[in-house]
Design a protein around this motif. Structure first.
Motif, PDB file in Angstrom:
ATOM      1  N   ARG A   1       7.109  16.120   8.093  1.00  0.00           N
ATOM      2  CA  ARG A   1       5.883  16.567   8.742  1.00  0.00           C
ATOM      3  C   ARG A   1       4.682  15.763   8.255  1.00  0.00           C
ATOM      4  O   ARG A   1       4.644  15.301   7.123  1.00  0.00           O
ATOM      5  N   ARG A   2       3.730  15.588   9.113  1.00  0.00           N
ATOM      6  CA  ARG A   2       2.546  14.811   8.758  1.00  0.00           C
ATOM      7  C   ARG A   2       1.657  15.596   7.804  1.00  0.00           C
ATOM      8  O   ARG A   2       1.555  16.819   7.895  1.00  0.00           O
ATOM      9  N   ARG A   3       0.997  14.881   6.892  1.00  0.00           N
ATOM     10  CA  ARG A   3       0.086  15.499   5.939  1.00  0.00           C
ATOM     11  C   ARG A   3      -1.330  15.030   6.229  1.00  0.00           C
ATOM     12  O   ARG A   3      -1.552  13.857   6.527  1.00  0.00           O
ATOM     13  N   ASN A   4      -2.288  15.941   6.090  1.00  0.00           N
ATOM     14  CA  ASN A   4      -3.671  15.549   6.317  1.00  0.00           C
ATOM     15  C   ASN A   4      -4.267  14.935   5.062  1.00  0.00           C
ATOM     16  O   ASN A   4      -3.621  14.847   4.018  1.00  0.00           O
ATOM     17  N   ALA A   5      -5.530  14.542   5.152  1.00  0.00           N
ATOM     18  CA  ALA A   5      -6.176  13.832   4.050  1.00  0.00           C
ATOM     19  C   ALA A   5      -6.445  14.724   2.847  1.00  0.00           C
ATOM     20  O   ALA A   5      -6.676  14.218   1.743  1.00  0.00           O
ATOM     21  N   ARG A   6      -6.400  16.028   3.018  1.00  0.00           N
ATOM     22  CA  ARG A   6      -6.703  16.929   1.906  1.00  0.00           C
ATOM     23  C   ARG A   6      -5.534  17.054   0.928  1.00  0.00           C
ATOM     24  O   ARG A   6      -5.732  17.466  -0.215  1.00  0.00           O
ATOM     25  N   VAL A   7      -4.331  16.725   1.384  1.00  0.00           N
ATOM     26  CA  VAL A   7      -3.154  16.792   0.518  1.00  0.00           C
ATOM     27  C   VAL A   7      -3.107  15.548  -0.352  1.00  0.00           C
ATOM     28  O   VAL A   7      -3.216  14.425   0.148  1.00  0.00           O
ATOM     29  N   GLU A   8      -2.948  15.730  -1.660  1.00  0.00           N
ATOM     30  CA  GLU A   8      -2.973  14.605  -2.594  1.00  0.00           C
ATOM     31  C   GLU A   8      -1.825  13.638  -2.314  1.00  0.00           C
ATOM     32  O   GLU A   8      -0.760  14.021  -1.815  1.00  0.00           O
ATOM     33  N   HIS A   9      -2.054  12.366  -2.645  1.00  0.00           N
ATOM     34  CA  HIS A   9      -1.048  11.338  -2.385  1.00  0.00           C
ATOM     35  C   HIS A   9       0.179  11.503  -3.284  1.00  0.00           C
ATOM     36  O   HIS A   9       0.158  12.218  -4.285  1.00  0.00           O
ATOM     37  N   THR A  10       1.236  10.815  -2.929  1.00  0.00           N
ATOM     38  CA  THR A  10       2.463  10.815  -3.709  1.00  0.00           C
ATOM     39  C   THR A  10       2.197  10.266  -5.105  1.00  0.00           C
ATOM     40  O   THR A  10       1.542   9.232  -5.258  1.00  0.00           O
ATOM     41  N   PRO A  11       2.673  10.936  -6.177  1.00  0.00           N
ATOM     42  CA  PRO A  11       2.510  10.374  -7.531  1.00  0.00           C
ATOM     43  C   PRO A  11       3.159   8.992  -7.628  1.00  0.00           C
ATOM     44  O   PRO A  11       4.178   8.723  -6.983  1.00  0.00           O
ATOM     45  N   LEU A  12       2.548   8.117  -8.417  1.00  0.00           N
ATOM     46  CA  LEU A  12       3.026   6.732  -8.508  1.00  0.00           C
ATOM     47  C   LEU A  12       4.497   6.647  -8.894  1.00  0.00           C
ATOM     48  O   LEU A  12       5.232   5.786  -8.404  1.00  0.00           O
ATOM     49  N   GLY A  13       4.931   7.527  -9.774  1.00  0.00           N
ATOM     50  CA  GLY A  13       6.316   7.467 -10.244  1.00  0.00           C
ATOM     51  C   GLY A  13       7.341   7.879  -9.210  1.00  0.00           C
ATOM     52  O   GLY A  13       8.545   7.685  -9.418  1.00  0.00           O
ATOM     53  N   GLU A  14       6.903   8.448  -8.087  1.00  0.00           N
ATOM     54  CA  GLU A  14       7.828   8.927  -7.074  1.00  0.00           C
ATOM     55  C   GLU A  14       7.964   7.983  -5.887  1.00  0.00           C
ATOM     56  O   GLU A  14       8.751   8.240  -4.969  1.00  0.00           O
ATOM     57  N   PHE A  15       7.223   6.877  -5.887  1.00  0.00           N
ATOM     58  CA  PHE A  15       7.356   5.923  -4.792  1.00  0.00           C
ATOM     59  C   PHE A  15       8.707   5.214  -4.870  1.00  0.00           C
ATOM     60  O   PHE A  15       9.162   4.837  -5.957  1.00  0.00           O
ATOM     61  N   ARG A  16       9.320   5.024  -3.721  1.00  0.00           N
ATOM     62  CA  ARG A  16      10.535   4.212  -3.655  1.00  0.00           C
ATOM     63  C   ARG A  16      10.124   2.749  -3.553  1.00  0.00           C
ATOM     64  O   ARG A  16       9.453   2.329  -2.604  1.00  0.00           O
ATOM     65  N   ARG A  17      10.508   1.985  -4.565  1.00  0.00           N
ATOM     66  CA  ARG A  17      10.088   0.584  -4.632  1.00  0.00           C
ATOM     67  C   ARG A  17      10.895  -0.272  -3.668  1.00  0.00           C
ATOM     68  O   ARG A  17      12.096  -0.071  -3.465  1.00  0.00           O
ATOM     69  N   LEU A  18      10.205  -1.260  -3.081  1.00  0.00           N
ATOM     70  CA  LEU A  18      10.885  -2.215  -2.224  1.00  0.00           C
ATOM     71  C   LEU A  18      11.785  -3.115  -3.057  1.00  0.00           C
ATOM     72  O   LEU A  18      11.469  -3.455  -4.203  1.00  0.00           O
ATOM     73  N   GLN A  19      12.900  -3.541  -2.479  1.00  0.00           N
ATOM     74  CA  GLN A  19      13.790  -4.461  -3.173  1.00  0.00           C
ATOM     75  C   GLN A  19      13.262  -5.895  -3.161  1.00  0.00           C
ATOM     76  O   GLN A  19      13.735  -6.746  -3.907  1.00  0.00           O
ATOM     77  N   ARG A  20      12.260  -6.141  -2.325  1.00  0.00           N
ATOM     78  CA  ARG A  20      11.602  -7.447  -2.279  1.00  0.00           C
ATOM     79  C   ARG A  20      10.140  -7.214  -1.931  1.00  0.00           C
ATOM     80  O   ARG A  20       9.795  -6.217  -1.285  1.00  0.00           O
ATOM     81  N   ASP A  21       9.289  -8.113  -2.377  1.00  0.00           N
ATOM     82  CA  ASP A  21       7.877  -8.016  -2.011  1.00  0.00           C
ATOM     83  C   ASP A  21       7.706  -8.391  -0.542  1.00  0.00           C
ATOM     84  O   ASP A  21       8.332  -9.326  -0.041  1.00  0.00           O
ATOM     85  N   ILE A  22       6.842  -7.650   0.138  1.00  0.00           N
ATOM     86  CA  ILE A  22       6.467  -7.967   1.510  1.00  0.00           C
ATOM     87  C   ILE A  22       4.979  -8.306   1.505  1.00  0.00           C
ATOM     88  O   ILE A  22       4.168  -7.555   0.967  1.00  0.00           O
ATOM     89  N   TYR A  23       4.634  -9.444   2.083  1.00  0.00           N
ATOM     90  CA  TYR A  23       3.266  -9.942   2.071  1.00  0.00           C
ATOM     91  C   TYR A  23       2.656  -9.854   3.469  1.00  0.00           C
ATOM     92  O   TYR A  23       3.299 -10.241   4.448  1.00  0.00           O
ATOM     93  N   ILE A  24       1.418  -9.355   3.552  1.00  0.00           N
ATOM     94  CA  ILE A  24       0.691  -9.334   4.812  1.00  0.00           C
ATOM     95  C   ILE A  24      -0.643 -10.032   4.585  1.00  0.00           C
ATOM     96  O   ILE A  24      -1.510  -9.513   3.875  1.00  0.00           O
ATOM     97  N   PRO A  25      -0.843 -11.222   5.156  1.00  0.00           N
ATOM     98  CA  PRO A  25      -2.096 -11.974   4.957  1.00  0.00           C
ATOM     99  C   PRO A  25      -3.284 -11.261   5.603  1.00  0.00           C
ATOM    100  O   PRO A  25      -3.108 -10.395   6.470  1.00  0.00           O
ATOM    101  N   PRO A  26      -4.495 -11.630   5.202  1.00  0.00           N
ATOM    102  CA  PRO A  26      -5.697 -11.032   5.819  1.00  0.00           C
ATOM    103  C   PRO A  26      -5.733 -11.255   7.325  1.00  0.00           C
ATOM    104  O   PRO A  26      -5.484 -12.365   7.813  1.00  0.00           O
ATOM    105  N   GLY A  27      -6.044 -10.195   8.074  1.00  0.00           N
ATOM    106  CA  GLY A  27      -6.162 -10.297   9.516  1.00  0.00           C
ATOM    107  C   GLY A  27      -4.835 -10.391  10.258  1.00  0.00           C
ATOM    108  O   GLY A  27      -4.829 -10.500  11.486  1.00  0.00           O
ATOM    109  N   LYS A  28      -3.718 -10.324   9.547  1.00  0.00           N
ATOM    110  CA  LYS A  28      -2.403 -10.457  10.174  1.00  0.00           C
ATOM    111  C   LYS A  28      -1.662  -9.117  10.173  1.00  0.00           C
ATOM    112  O   LYS A  28      -2.070  -8.157   9.531  1.00  0.00           O
TER     113      LYS A  28
END
Length: 208
Positions: free
Chosen positions: A109-136
């Motif tokens: 379910r979608r969460r609104n802005a009042r709900v605090e973000h996911t704690p850093l330790g609970e993020f699922r890390r990517l197996q590789r870095d993904i890069y998005i250049p400015p404006g792209k």
């Protein structure tokens, strides 16, 4: 009779004090200038991700087991294959610096802005870095393959037609980390729309 020794000592002390004051002022001024230059440099490196635009081309996200998911402009690609869940969201970097994606989290379910973000330790890390250049544009992707209560809950949310995503990313030096929240909603034509909800600054004071 004037005590020239005392007068000379006092004059020397006064000159030393004036020199110390001038030095202190110069150091403070130099520190302010250095801090201003640092902030200016950081601003040039800062990324910010939002949903891509409707006219942007679709992006194909490949997964390690051979499954591919297409994310359209301003949308998400969602596939359920043999009970395995695959998600990719199309993003645009509107900040001046390159965005390096670190990981993310999907929640039912979608969460609104009042709900605090996911704690850093609970993020699922990517197996590789993904890069998005400015404006792209670029994408963030995640898969839920192994049987688990989390996978079942996400699958039910997909059936219900809505879920949320928190994406963690930063600049190319590994700093200025940001958490951006997105809502994902299934439209009447069975496509999935994507909307940015809120951004949190992790490595500096959040102005909000």
């Amino acid at each position: 009779m004037a005590d020239w020794v005392t007068i000379s000592a006092l004059a020397t002390a006064g000159g030393t004090l004036a020199l110390a004051g001038a030095t202190y002022g110069a150091v403070r001024s130099g520190n302010r200038a250095a801090r201003a230059a640092e902030l200016s440099l950081l601003t040039q490196l800062r990324p910010l991700l939002i949903q891509s635009s409707p006219g942007d081309p679709p992006l194909r996200a490949g997964f390690g087991d051979g499954v591919g998911v297409t994310a359209p402009g301003e949308g998400a690609g969602v596939e359920v294959v043999d009970e395995r869940v695959y998600i990719a969201v199309s993003l645009r970097n509107v900040g001046p610096g390159i965005a390096v994606l670190h990981g993310g989290q999907v929640f039912p379910r979608r969460r609104n802005a009042r709900v605090e973000h996911t704690p850093l330790g609970e993020f699922r890390r990517l197996q590789r870095d993904i890069y998005i250049p400015p404006g792209k544009i670029g994408f963030w992707q995640i898969a839920f393959r192994d049987p688990s209560p989390e996978r079942d809950e996400i699958a039910r949310s997909i059936e219900d037609g809505s879920f949320g995503v928190d994406v963690l990313y930063g600049d190319y030096e590994g700093g200025q980390r940001v958490i951006s929240r997105f809502g994902v909603l299934r439209e009447s034509d069975d496509t999935w729309s994507l909307t940015a909800v809120r951004h949190w600054q992790v490595d500096r004071s959040d102005p909000r």
